[in-house]
Motif scaffolding. Sequence first.
Motif, PDB file in Angstrom:
ATOM      1  N   ILE A   1       0.845  -1.194   0.000  1.00 49.29           N
ATOM      2  CA  ILE A   1       0.000   0.000   0.000  1.00 49.29           C
ATOM      3  C   ILE A   1       0.880   1.244   0.000  1.00 49.29           C
ATOM      4  CG2 ILE A   1      -1.761   1.284   1.248  1.00 49.29           C
ATOM      5  CD1 ILE A   1      -2.830  -1.305   0.076  1.00 49.29           C
ATOM      6  N   ARG A   2       1.944   1.210   0.803  1.00 50.51           N
ATOM      7  CA  ARG A   2       2.873   2.344   0.826  1.00 50.51           C
ATOM      8  C   ARG A   2       3.528   2.540  -0.538  1.00 50.51           C
ATOM      9  NH1 ARG A   2       7.973   0.557   2.969  1.00 50.51           N
ATOM     10  NH2 ARG A   2       8.260   0.202   0.737  1.00 50.51           N
ATOM     11  N   SER A   3       3.953   1.461  -1.161  1.00 44.95           N
ATOM     12  CA  SER A   3       4.565   1.567  -2.487  1.00 44.95           C
ATOM     13  C   SER A   3       3.596   2.198  -3.482  1.00 44.95           C
ATOM     14  CB  SER A   3       4.992   0.183  -2.987  1.00 44.95           C
ATOM     15  OG  SER A   3       5.978  -0.388  -2.160  1.00 44.95           O
ATOM     16  N   ALA A   4       2.331   1.772  -3.405  1.00 43.21           N
ATOM     17  CA  ALA A   4       1.322   2.322  -4.304  1.00 43.21           C
ATOM     18  C   ALA A   4       1.086   3.797  -4.030  1.00 43.21           C
ATOM     19  CB  ALA A   4       0.017   1.538  -4.150  1.00 43.21           C
ATOM     20  N   ALA A   5       1.111   4.196  -2.767  1.00 42.99           N
ATOM     21  CA  ALA A   5       0.923   5.604  -2.422  1.00 42.99           C
ATOM     22  C   ALA A   5       2.059   6.448  -2.970  1.00 42.99           C
ATOM     23  CB  ALA A   5       0.821   5.762  -0.905  1.00 42.99           C
ATOM     24  N   VAL A   6       3.284   5.968  -2.821  1.00 42.43           N
ATOM     25  CA  VAL A   6       4.425   6.725  -3.335  1.00 42.43           C
ATOM     26  C   VAL A   6       4.381   6.807  -4.856  1.00 42.43           C
ATOM     27  CG1 VAL A   6       6.943   6.804  -3.502  1.00 42.43           C
ATOM     28  CG2 VAL A   6       5.864   6.170  -1.336  1.00 42.43           C
ATOM     29  N   LEU A   7       3.984   5.718  -5.513  1.00 42.61           N
ATOM     30  CA  LEU A   7       3.860   5.749  -6.967  1.00 42.61           C
ATOM     31  C   LEU A   7       2.821   6.789  -7.384  1.00 42.61           C
ATOM     32  CD1 LEU A   7       2.434   4.672  -9.769  1.00 42.61           C
ATOM     33  CD2 LEU A   7       4.910   4.485  -9.559  1.00 42.61           C
ATOM     34  N   GLU A   8       1.707   6.845  -6.659  1.00 38.81           N
ATOM     35  CA  GLU A   8       0.677   7.842  -6.960  1.00 38.81           C
ATOM     36  C   GLU A   8       1.209   9.257  -6.734  1.00 38.81           C
ATOM     37  OE1 GLU A   8      -3.168   9.233  -8.109  1.00 38.81           O
ATOM     38  OE2 GLU A   8      -2.082   7.342  -8.417  1.00 38.81           O
ATOM     39  N   MET A   9       2.049   9.434  -5.737  1.00 35.62           N
ATOM     40  CA  MET A   9       2.677  10.734  -5.505  1.00 35.62           C
ATOM     41  C   MET A   9       3.566  11.112  -6.684  1.00 35.62           C
ATOM     42  SD  MET A   9       3.526  10.063  -1.478  1.00 35.62           S
ATOM     43  CE  MET A   9       4.674  11.453  -1.264  1.00 35.62           C
ATOM     44  N   MET A  10       4.385  10.186  -7.148  1.00 35.40           N
ATOM     45  CA  MET A  10       5.271  10.458  -8.290  1.00 35.40           C
ATOM     46  C   MET A  10       4.430  10.785  -9.533  1.00 35.40           C
ATOM     47  SD  MET A  10       8.284  10.186  -7.024  1.00 35.40           S
ATOM     48  CE  MET A  10       9.289   9.354  -5.777  1.00 35.40           C
ATOM     49  N   HIS A  11       3.345  10.071  -9.713  1.00 34.69           N
ATOM     50  CA  HIS A  11       2.467  10.340 -10.847  1.00 34.69           C
ATOM     51  C   HIS A  11       1.912  11.763 -10.780  1.00 34.69           C
ATOM     52  CE1 HIS A  11      -0.696  10.137 -13.774  1.00 34.69           C
ATOM     53  NE2 HIS A  11      -1.655  10.118 -12.857  1.00 34.69           N
ATOM     54  N   ASN A  12       1.492  12.184  -9.609  1.00 36.81           N
ATOM     55  CA  ASN A  12       0.951  13.529  -9.467  1.00 36.81           C
ATOM     56  C   ASN A  12       2.013  14.593  -9.703  1.00 36.81           C
ATOM     57  OD1 ASN A  12      -2.037  14.106  -8.329  1.00 36.81           O
ATOM     58  ND2 ASN A  12      -1.405  12.014  -7.855  1.00 36.81           N
ATOM     59  N   MET A  13       3.251  14.306  -9.323  1.00 33.77           N
ATOM     60  CA  MET A  13       4.324  15.233  -9.661  1.00 33.77           C
ATOM     61  C   MET A  13       4.397  15.444 -11.165  1.00 33.77           C
ATOM     62  SD  MET A  13       7.578  15.211 -11.140  1.00 33.77           S
ATOM     63  CE  MET A  13       8.203  13.557 -10.911  1.00 33.77           C
ATOM     64  N   THR A  14       4.279  14.361 -11.938  1.00 31.17           N
ATOM     65  CA  THR A  14       4.348  14.503 -13.396  1.00 31.17           C
ATOM     66  C   THR A  14       3.153  15.287 -13.932  1.00 31.17           C
ATOM     67  OG1 THR A  14       3.170  12.426 -13.939  1.00 31.17           O
ATOM     68  CG2 THR A  14       5.557  12.287 -13.538  1.00 31.17           C
ATOM     69  N   LEU A  15       1.986  15.137 -13.300  1.00 25.68           N
ATOM     70  CA  LEU A  15       0.815  15.900 -13.737  1.00 25.68           C
ATOM     71  C   LEU A  15       1.038  17.396 -13.531  1.00 25.68           C
ATOM     72  CD1 LEU A  15      -2.169  13.754 -12.364  1.00 25.68           C
ATOM     73  CD2 LEU A  15      -1.123  13.694 -14.637  1.00 25.68           C
ATOM     74  N   VAL A  16       1.611  17.752 -12.401  1.00 29.63           N
ATOM     75  CA  VAL A  16       1.881  19.167 -12.119  1.00 29.63           C
ATOM     76  C   VAL A  16       2.815  19.746 -13.181  1.00 29.63           C
ATOM     77  CG1 VAL A  16       2.933  20.787 -10.491  1.00 29.63           C
ATOM     78  CG2 VAL A  16       1.491  18.925  -9.637  1.00 29.63           C
ATOM     79  N   VAL A  17       3.890  19.008 -13.480  1.00 31.59           N
ATOM     80  CA  VAL A  17       4.866  19.488 -14.464  1.00 31.59           C
ATOM     81  C   VAL A  17       4.252  19.528 -15.860  1.00 31.59           C
ATOM     82  CG1 VAL A  17       7.087  18.978 -15.554  1.00 31.59           C
ATOM     83  CG2 VAL A  17       6.814  18.695 -13.081  1.00 31.59           C
ATOM     84  N   ASP A  18       3.497  18.494 -16.226  1.00 29.37           N
ATOM     85  CA  ASP A  18       2.855  18.468 -17.546  1.00 29.37           C
ATOM     86  C   ASP A  18       1.898  19.646 -17.719  1.00 29.37           C
ATOM     87  OD1 ASP A  18       4.168  16.219 -18.353  1.00 29.37           O
ATOM     88  OD2 ASP A  18       2.504  14.837 -18.009  1.00 29.37           O
ATOM     89  N   ASP A  19       1.130  19.945 -16.682  1.00 33.46           N
ATOM     90  CA  ASP A  19       0.171  21.049 -16.779  1.00 33.46           C
ATOM     91  C   ASP A  19       0.884  22.389 -16.959  1.00 33.46           C
ATOM     92  OD1 ASP A  19      -2.026  19.391 -16.571  1.00 33.46           O
ATOM     93  OD2 ASP A  19      -2.220  19.628 -14.408  1.00 33.46           O
ATOM     94  N   ILE A  20       2.030  22.539 -16.316  1.00 34.55           N
ATOM     95  CA  ILE A  20       2.816  23.767 -16.488  1.00 34.55           C
ATOM     96  C   ILE A  20       3.355  23.841 -17.909  1.00 34.55           C
ATOM     97  CG2 ILE A  20       4.945  24.940 -15.803  1.00 34.55           C
ATOM     98  CD1 ILE A  20       4.438  23.897 -12.944  1.00 34.55           C
ATOM     99  N   LEU A  21       3.934  22.745 -18.393  1.00 31.57           N
ATOM    100  CA  LEU A  21       4.499  22.708 -19.741  1.00 31.57           C
ATOM    101  C   LEU A  21       3.432  22.977 -20.796  1.00 31.57           C
ATOM    102  CD1 LEU A  21       6.868  22.058 -21.673  1.00 31.57           C
ATOM    103  CD2 LEU A  21       6.187  19.659 -21.530  1.00 31.57           C
TER     104      LEU A  21
END
Length: 310
Positions: free
Chosen positions: A74-94
Amino acid sequence: MDTITANIVSDLGFEKEMDRLRKVLDEWIAGTSDEMQPLFDWQFVAGSKYFRPLTIFGCFQATHGDVPIPDTMIRSAAVLEMMHNMTLVVDDILDHSDARRGKATLHARFGMLPALMASGYIVADGFAMSAQDPHDIRLFAALLRRLGVAECAQWRLRRQPLGVSDWEEIAGEDTGSMFETCACLATRDEKLRQFGRLIGMLYHGCDDVGDVQGLESLGGGGEEDLRDGILTLPAALAIQNRDICEIFCKDEPSAADLEAIKEEMLRRLPDAEEHLDGLARDAKWEAQIHTEHPRVLEALIDYTRELSKR
């Protein structure tokens, strides 16, 4: 949780695991800096699809049967979801996107600097949460390196006369790398890495097709991709037409040019769907030969495949 995802979660019996995932994320947000909490409350909204954690749970069940999913997973999945959201933030800026699925993006709501700093904070906390697991650390580090290279390559290759094989390479590194990581987090080995790559490419392609159809089920950026000359699957097929290819490669296409490209992409959607069907078949084959309980992964593939048609 996104209503589109809720059905597959219920069908596969992962409601409790999703609740546990949400609890981990909520506890993480509650423990962050007061300066950052409002940003994370906004970004990690309860309406997220959580399809990547769902893939982790599916891969675990496919290889372990009815063994309960442990807290470490569950922790691994949470961290993966965090990394995914980081990419969403950057993609939206780009992409200069002011909204994602009808909601203001992080930089549009809070400003560019806070959004950029939040993305770095997310990654830092993700690694901190994984500090006691070298296996996860290695996977997340490799993922972020690959995503960085993929984004730069995709931007460098925009407006180029490329083909479907080039799209596969881009999709395999951009989205495929994230789903490869999901598979390897779940199995803690390499047996489902190719499955992860294929379902990631399938997801990427369904997103591309859904964008052309005006769908919002995957939350992609169809208008931005068209404007920026990004090689989506429908675009790779459309530019097989020489006239459309010349328009696609223009530095500053007009509104009429963009409309012509879109019309050709719409015309080639049946070909795109056929290509996606092939990726789905290949992903199912990987699931069948590498797991003892492939049904859960076959269901995930079918669900992903349907996303471009909703």
